[in-house]
Scaffold this motif. Structure first.
Motif, PDB file in Angstrom:
ATOM      1  N   ARG A  40      -5.837 -12.556 -24.527  1.00  0.00           N
ATOM      2  CA  ARG A  40      -7.171 -12.626 -24.273  1.00  0.00           C
ATOM      3  C   ARG A  40      -8.119 -11.378 -24.781  1.00  0.00           C
ATOM      4  O   ARG A  40      -9.179 -11.681 -25.506  1.00  0.00           O
ATOM      5  CB  ARG A  40      -7.607 -12.823 -22.711  1.00  0.00           C
ATOM      6  CG  ARG A  40      -7.435 -14.313 -22.278  1.00  0.00           C
ATOM      7  CD  ARG A  40      -8.232 -14.420 -20.798  1.00  0.00           C
ATOM      8  NE  ARG A  40      -8.305 -15.821 -20.487  1.00  0.00           N
ATOM      9  CZ  ARG A  40      -8.079 -16.143 -19.491  1.00  0.00           C
ATOM     10  NH1 ARG A  40      -8.386 -15.183 -18.417  1.00  0.00           N
ATOM     11  NH2 ARG A  40      -8.456 -17.547 -18.993  1.00  0.00           N
ATOM     12  N   MET A  41      -7.491 -10.235 -24.470  1.00  0.00           N
ATOM     13  CA  MET A  41      -7.948  -9.100 -25.021  1.00  0.00           C
ATOM     14  C   MET A  41      -8.020  -9.196 -26.616  1.00  0.00           C
ATOM     15  O   MET A  41      -9.204  -8.780 -27.113  1.00  0.00           O
ATOM     16  CB  MET A  41      -7.493  -7.832 -24.705  1.00  0.00           C
ATOM     17  CG  MET A  41      -8.166  -6.480 -24.789  1.00  0.00           C
ATOM     18  SD  MET A  41      -7.557  -4.957 -24.119  1.00  0.00           S
ATOM     19  CE  MET A  41      -7.202  -5.547 -22.588  1.00  0.00           C
ATOM     20  N   LEU A  44     -10.813 -11.704 -27.996  1.00  0.00           N
ATOM     21  CA  LEU A  44     -12.228 -11.100 -27.595  1.00  0.00           C
ATOM     22  C   LEU A  44     -12.566 -10.133 -28.412  1.00  0.00           C
ATOM     23  O   LEU A  44     -13.606 -10.307 -29.074  1.00  0.00           O
ATOM     24  CB  LEU A  44     -12.321 -10.328 -26.209  1.00  0.00           C
ATOM     25  CG  LEU A  44     -13.670  -9.840 -25.872  1.00  0.00           C
ATOM     26  CD1 LEU A  44     -14.696 -10.705 -25.952  1.00  0.00           C
ATOM     27  CD2 LEU A  44     -13.624  -9.209 -24.597  1.00  0.00           C
ATOM     28  N   LEU A  65     -13.873 -16.484 -24.280  1.00  0.00           N
ATOM     29  CA  LEU A  65     -12.522 -16.040 -23.757  1.00  0.00           C
ATOM     30  C   LEU A  65     -11.936 -17.358 -23.090  1.00  0.00           C
ATOM     31  O   LEU A  65     -10.504 -17.549 -22.991  1.00  0.00           O
ATOM     32  CB  LEU A  65     -12.447 -15.130 -22.514  1.00  0.00           C
ATOM     33  CG  LEU A  65     -12.705 -13.748 -22.990  1.00  0.00           C
ATOM     34  CD1 LEU A  65     -13.089 -12.815 -21.529  1.00  0.00           C
ATOM     35  CD2 LEU A  65     -11.874 -13.189 -23.778  1.00  0.00           C
ATOM     36  N   SER A  66     -12.568 -18.190 -22.592  1.00  0.00           N
ATOM     37  CA  SER A  66     -11.875 -19.501 -21.923  1.00  0.00           C
ATOM     38  C   SER A  66     -11.969 -20.823 -22.942  1.00  0.00           C
ATOM     39  O   SER A  66     -11.489 -21.899 -22.530  1.00  0.00           O
ATOM     40  CB  SER A  66     -12.858 -19.985 -20.528  1.00  0.00           C
ATOM     41  OG  SER A  66     -14.107 -20.288 -20.892  1.00  0.00           O
ATOM     42  N   MET A  73     -15.184 -19.286 -16.729  1.00  0.00           N
ATOM     43  CA  MET A  73     -14.457 -17.787 -16.340  1.00  0.00           C
ATOM     44  C   MET A  73     -15.717 -17.230 -15.613  1.00  0.00           C
ATOM     45  O   MET A  73     -16.876 -17.181 -15.903  1.00  0.00           O
ATOM     46  CB  MET A  73     -14.386 -16.733 -17.518  1.00  0.00           C
ATOM     47  CG  MET A  73     -12.768 -16.833 -18.086  1.00  0.00           C
ATOM     48  SD  MET A  73     -12.527 -15.393 -19.023  1.00  0.00           S
ATOM     49  CE  MET A  73     -12.087 -14.325 -17.913  1.00  0.00           C
ATOM     50  N   ALA A  77     -14.482 -11.721 -13.721  1.00  0.00           N
ATOM     51  CA  ALA A  77     -13.585 -11.982 -14.554  1.00  0.00           C
ATOM     52  C   ALA A  77     -13.962 -11.221 -15.805  1.00  0.00           C
ATOM     53  O   ALA A  77     -12.959 -10.704 -16.526  1.00  0.00           O
ATOM     54  CB  ALA A  77     -12.846 -13.173 -14.339  1.00  0.00           C
ATOM     55  N   VAL A  78     -14.976 -11.876 -16.368  1.00  0.00           N
ATOM     56  CA  VAL A  78     -15.455 -11.508 -17.559  1.00  0.00           C
ATOM     57  C   VAL A  78     -15.450  -9.954 -17.658  1.00  0.00           C
ATOM     58  O   VAL A  78     -15.406  -9.182 -18.610  1.00  0.00           O
ATOM     59  CB  VAL A  78     -16.643 -12.089 -18.252  1.00  0.00           C
ATOM     60  CG1 VAL A  78     -17.248 -11.629 -19.625  1.00  0.00           C
ATOM     61  CG2 VAL A  78     -16.138 -13.636 -18.240  1.00  0.00           C
ATOM     62  N   GLN A  81     -12.450  -8.030 -18.184  1.00  0.00           N
ATOM     63  CA  GLN A  81     -11.919  -8.069 -19.579  1.00  0.00           C
ATOM     64  C   GLN A  81     -12.635  -7.236 -20.398  1.00  0.00           C
ATOM     65  O   GLN A  81     -11.835  -6.386 -21.200  1.00  0.00           O
ATOM     66  CB  GLN A  81     -11.877  -9.656 -20.049  1.00  0.00           C
ATOM     67  CG  GLN A  81     -11.047 -10.525 -19.222  1.00  0.00           C
ATOM     68  CD  GLN A  81      -9.601 -10.215 -19.410  1.00  0.00           C
ATOM     69  OE1 GLN A  81      -9.148  -9.722 -20.520  1.00  0.00           O
ATOM     70  NE2 GLN A  81      -9.071 -10.338 -18.584  1.00  0.00           N
ATOM     71  N   ARG A  84     -11.498  -3.522 -19.591  1.00  0.00           N
ATOM     72  CA  ARG A  84     -10.131  -3.292 -20.043  1.00  0.00           C
ATOM     73  C   ARG A  84     -10.299  -3.141 -21.479  1.00  0.00           C
ATOM     74  O   ARG A  84      -9.508  -2.135 -22.250  1.00  0.00           O
ATOM     75  CB  ARG A  84      -9.097  -4.535 -19.650  1.00  0.00           C
ATOM     76  CG  ARG A  84      -8.845  -4.460 -18.174  1.00  0.00           C
ATOM     77  CD  ARG A  84      -7.833  -5.578 -17.748  1.00  0.00           C
ATOM     78  NE  ARG A  84      -7.588  -5.573 -16.588  1.00  0.00           N
ATOM     79  CZ  ARG A  84      -7.111  -6.683 -15.885  1.00  0.00           C
ATOM     80  NH1 ARG A  84      -6.792  -7.634 -16.394  1.00  0.00           N
ATOM     81  NH2 ARG A  84      -6.938  -6.621 -14.555  1.00  0.00           N
ATOM     82  N   LEU A  85     -10.871  -4.078 -22.242  1.00  0.00           N
ATOM     83  CA  LEU A  85     -10.966  -3.666 -23.525  1.00  0.00           C
ATOM     84  C   LEU A  85     -11.789  -2.413 -24.065  1.00  0.00           C
ATOM     85  O   LEU A  85     -11.283  -1.538 -24.821  1.00  0.00           O
ATOM     86  CB  LEU A  85     -11.868  -4.721 -24.195  1.00  0.00           C
ATOM     87  CG  LEU A  85     -11.979  -4.725 -25.831  1.00  0.00           C
ATOM     88  CD1 LEU A  85     -10.819  -4.544 -26.476  1.00  0.00           C
ATOM     89  CD2 LEU A  85     -12.883  -5.970 -26.298  1.00  0.00           C
TER      90      LEU A  85
END
Length: 117
Positions: A40-41, A44, A65-66, A73, A77-78, A81, A84-85
């Protein structure tokens, strides 16, 4: 695997000096260092890199992402992500490439290179 890649340009983006993404090999380089990214990352980052300086809302990023699962999503949750990115980018010296746009969402602004799409 090809089903998951539908909608992707499937071509390499950038150069290995700043940011390079190869969706066929699922490989990424940030500031010359190879980085392992979850699916996913990677997806994105690839989408953002192919649309530099464009601002995306949380809903827009959630759609990105979905898209491969056709689901939805949650905004939290977005946000996770994106967090984290952003953390991964800063770890490899790309601090500030993923910017918050107050009241709207996020914008990806990597350094300008001649090969970036």
């Amino acid at each position: 695997m090809l089903k998951r890649a539908q909608g992707w340009a499937m071509e390499r983006v950038g150069d290995e000096d700043s940011l390079c993404l190869d969706p066929v090999a699922h490989r990424a380089w940030i500031m010359g260092q190879e980085v392992r990214l979850p699916r996913r990352m990677f997806h994105l980052l690839y989408h953002l890199a192919t649309h530099p300086d464009r601002t995306f809302s949380l809903t827009g990023i959630g759609s990105i992402l979905s898209a491969e699962k056709g689901g939805y999503m949650e905004p939290n949750a977005v946000a996770v992500q994106v967090y984290r990115l952003r953390k991964t980018l800063s770890t490899y010296g790309a601090l500030g490439w993923l910017q918050s746009v107050y009241g709207f969402g996020y914008r990806f602004t990597p350094p300008k290179t001649r090969k970036m799409s």
